[in-house]
Design an enzyme around this catalytic site. Structure first.
Site, short mmCIF file in Angstrom:
data_model
loop_
_atom_site.label_atom_id
_atom_site.label_comp_id
_atom_site.label_asym_id
_atom_site.label_seq_id
_atom_site.Cartn_x
_atom_site.Cartn_y
_atom_site.Cartn_z
N CYS A 33 16.39 -20.09 -6.86
CA CYS A 33 17.13 -21.34 -6.93
C CYS A 33 16.99 -22.01 -8.29
O CYS A 33 17.63 -23.02 -8.55
CB CYS A 33 16.64 -22.30 -5.86
SG CYS A 33 16.74 -21.62 -4.21
N ASP A 35 14.16 -23.40 -9.53
CA ASP A 35 13.05 -24.33 -9.74
C ASP A 35 11.86 -24.06 -8.84
O ASP A 35 11.99 -23.79 -7.66
CB ASP A 35 13.48 -25.80 -9.63
CG ASP A 35 14.47 -26.04 -8.50
OD1 ASP A 35 14.41 -25.31 -7.50
OD2 ASP A 35 15.28 -26.97 -8.62
N CYS A 58 14.70 -27.31 -14.41
CA CYS A 58 15.52 -28.06 -15.36
C CYS A 58 14.78 -29.31 -15.84
O CYS A 58 13.66 -29.58 -15.43
CB CYS A 58 16.83 -28.46 -14.68
SG CYS A 58 16.60 -29.52 -13.25
N CYS A 102 15.33 -32.46 -7.08
CA CYS A 102 14.12 -32.28 -7.89
C CYS A 102 13.04 -33.26 -7.48
O CYS A 102 11.86 -32.92 -7.42
CB CYS A 102 14.45 -32.46 -9.38
SG CYS A 102 15.57 -31.22 -10.03
#
Lengths: 143, 427
Positions: A33, A35, A58, A102
């Site tokens: 994915c 992360d 990211c 995130c």
């Protein structure tokens, strides 16, 4: 697209690294994915005396990790447990909608690390919100 | 490892091997440079192009469809631009139709051929690495009764013409394969694919948005029946492009209205942009021999330099059959958007196939189609050079990117010490 706070925590991330002999470790995410977040805790007298992270991801993922470790340092486990993804995102002065996951990863990593410690101590793990996710409602990242 | 922790914008580790006079060490940033290496996304309008366009905004504003002399000036300018576009791809002016850009050209070519075929349940052959302007148009047609074959590509992104041949059915109404891929730069065997199409009497469309103005293109030698091109990819303005339609090709009208473009594409011509497109394609095509050779050398130096100074890196796309300006490299254990942000902080503009910049959660369909695992696709960077790129720009990227990758790897839980390669002292 990112706030100044996000760029600050991305460009100068706090608490990068690992802790030797950590009290608890929480890893969430998936390289597929894009992360992975790993949070290391050092806990003394039910208090987080040190928190570090390693993150593949990211700018928002790195900034969320940095902010999350800042927010939980010095807190009791009960207090740290209550640090939500919204709190992380707000402390970062907001995240773009597609990057909110995130901050969710950060919350989940904290929960996993605390429960890792609790299990090692022979305690019952606290109930983790089952909102894991990579992502948005409409599509998960596939694997 | 070489990379100690340091604040971005203050110090960056230098380890670019092309900087012979500068040994590997922490380099104090003196000034922020602007290095544009995203020319596949768009290009600046060149001054001579802008100069050619300007009178058509103000003094020569006539509508080309009107009869008076002011209008005739506009008409003349549009037709001169048409001749220039035709000449650039070996076509005749009557086969060039101006559009709003590559996306419209692709839509028109594909939908126009599909609707014109008259075959219920018609079949289209395309590749799995097309631009979304082609892929999403094909998916739209699938929802409207057409069937589509998305051909696979090999590890370099090449479509096999034999696969095209094998996919042809008696219902096939169009074959559409891009001339060169926008992400990995691979140049497809269009001449051979066009020959297959011709053998079967099927029109062949190619999205040549990345190719025109950069490599020689000839619609007759390469058996092309329809070709999409876009002005802003070769220093022309945005919002203008063209569709080449070989005389005799059956294609429906896409935009209905007035009688412009021989009644095939309605709407008052965007005269200044069309003039700019003509000027830009003329200049770019004339410069292909010199620019493509020079840019290819810089591209190869960039690729070699990155692969040799950054461990766990790989080139995406074909090593030789690639666009002169395209360097696409994956770096393991790091994510593309992070690299882009750090590159941006030192003034370098590039792009990535990572999901994190696409607004979706999937990495680039092109990188997945060439067999890259998701995690390596997330770690890809695309640098697209142009004739405006300098050797110093390449040196700068080679100097700073190793430190950026290393800095992010030090932060990455995927990067294990036993996977480190000792490269720090290689100079």
């Amino acid at each position: 697209m990112y706030s100044e706070k996000v760029m600050d925590h991305f460009s100068n991330p706090r608490n990068v690294g690992e802790i030797d002999a950590p009290s608890g470790v929480g890893e969430v995410g998936n390289p597929v994915c894009g992360d992975i977040m790993k949070i290391f805790l050092k806990i003394e007298d039910n208090r987080i005396v040190d928190a570090k992270f390693k993150t593949f991801g990211c700018g928002a993922a790195i900034a969320s990790s940095s902010m999350a470790t800042e927010l939980i340092r010095g807190k009791t486990l009960e207090e740290a447990w209550e640090v939500s993804n919204k709190a992380v995102a707000e402390a970062l002065e907001g995240l773009p909608p597609v990057k909110m996951h995130c901050s969710v990863l950060a919350e989940e990593a904290i929960h996993k690390a605390i429960n890792d410690y609790r299990v090692q101590q022979g305690l019952e793990p606290w109930e983790e919100k089952n909102h894991h996710t990579h992502g948005h409602e409409e599509e998960s990242c596939g694997v | 490892m070489c990379g100690a922790e340091a604040g971005m914008g203050i110090a960056i580790p230098a380890s670019g091997q092309d900087m012979m006079d500068k040994p590997a060490r922490w380099e104090v940033m003196q000034e922020k440079r602007t290095i544009y290496m995203d020319n596949a996304a768009t290009t600046p309008v060149h001054p001579e192009v802008l100069e050619a366009m300007l009178p058509y905004f103000t003094e020569r504003y006539g509508n080309p469809s009107s009869v008076y002399s002011l209008a005739r000036e506009s008409r003349k300018a549009v037709e001169e631009a048409r001749e220039k576009v035709a000449k650039a791809i070996g076509a005749t002016p009557g086969e060039i139709f101006f559009t709003s850009g590559g996306t419209e050209s692709d839509n028109w070519a594909i939908k126009g051929c599909a609707w014109a075929s008259g075959k219920k349940g018609g079949h289209i052959i395309t590749s799995s690495i097309e631009h979304h302007a082609v892929l999403h148009t094909c998916q739209y047609l699938e929802k409207n009764g057409f069937s589509v074959t998305y051909l696979p590509v090999d590890e370099y992104g090449l479509v096999n013409p034999a696969d095209v041949e094998a996919a042809v059915t008696d219902r096939t109404v169009l074959i559409s394969v891009m001339y060169a891929n926008n992400e990995i730069g691979t140049m497809e065997p269009v001449r051979e694919i066009g020959a297959v199409a011709r053998d079967h009497g099927i029109p062949f469309h190619t999205d040549a948005v990345q190719a025109v103005g950069h490599v020689p293109v000839d619609v007759n030698q390469e058996n092309i029946d329809l070709l999409s091109l876009s002005g802003h990819k070769f220093n022309g303005p945005k919002g203008v492009g063209a569709l080449y339609i070989r005389k005799g090709t059956r294609i429906g009208t896409y935009e209905h209205g007035g009688g412009q473009e021989k009644r095939r594409r309605a709407g008052t011509e965007n005269v200044p942009a069309i003039v700019g497109l003509g000027k830009a394609v003329e200049s770019a095509t004339a410069e292909i021999p010199e620019v493509s050779a020079r840019v290819s050398r810089m591209r190869d130096r960039l690729i070699r330099g990155l692969l040799s100074t950054i461990p766990h890196s790989r080139l995406n796309g074909h090593p030789e059959k690639r666009l002169p300006g395209n360097a696409n490299v994956s770096f393991e254990f790091v994510e593309g958007e992070s690299m882009l942000l750090l590159l941006d902080s030192i003034g370098v503009s590039a792009s990535t196939g990572s999901a994190c910049t696409s607004g979706s959660l999937e990495p680039s369909h092109v990188l997945l189609a060439i067999g890259l695992p998701h995690e390596k696709a997330h770690g890809s960077l695309r640098f697209t050079l142009s004739g405006d790129t300098t050797g110093g720009d390449v040196d700068y990227v080679l100097l700073h990117l190793p430190g950026i990758v290393d800095r992010l790897r030090q932060m990455s839980p995927l990067y294990k010490p036993d996977e480190k390669e000792v490269k720090c002292n290689v100079q």
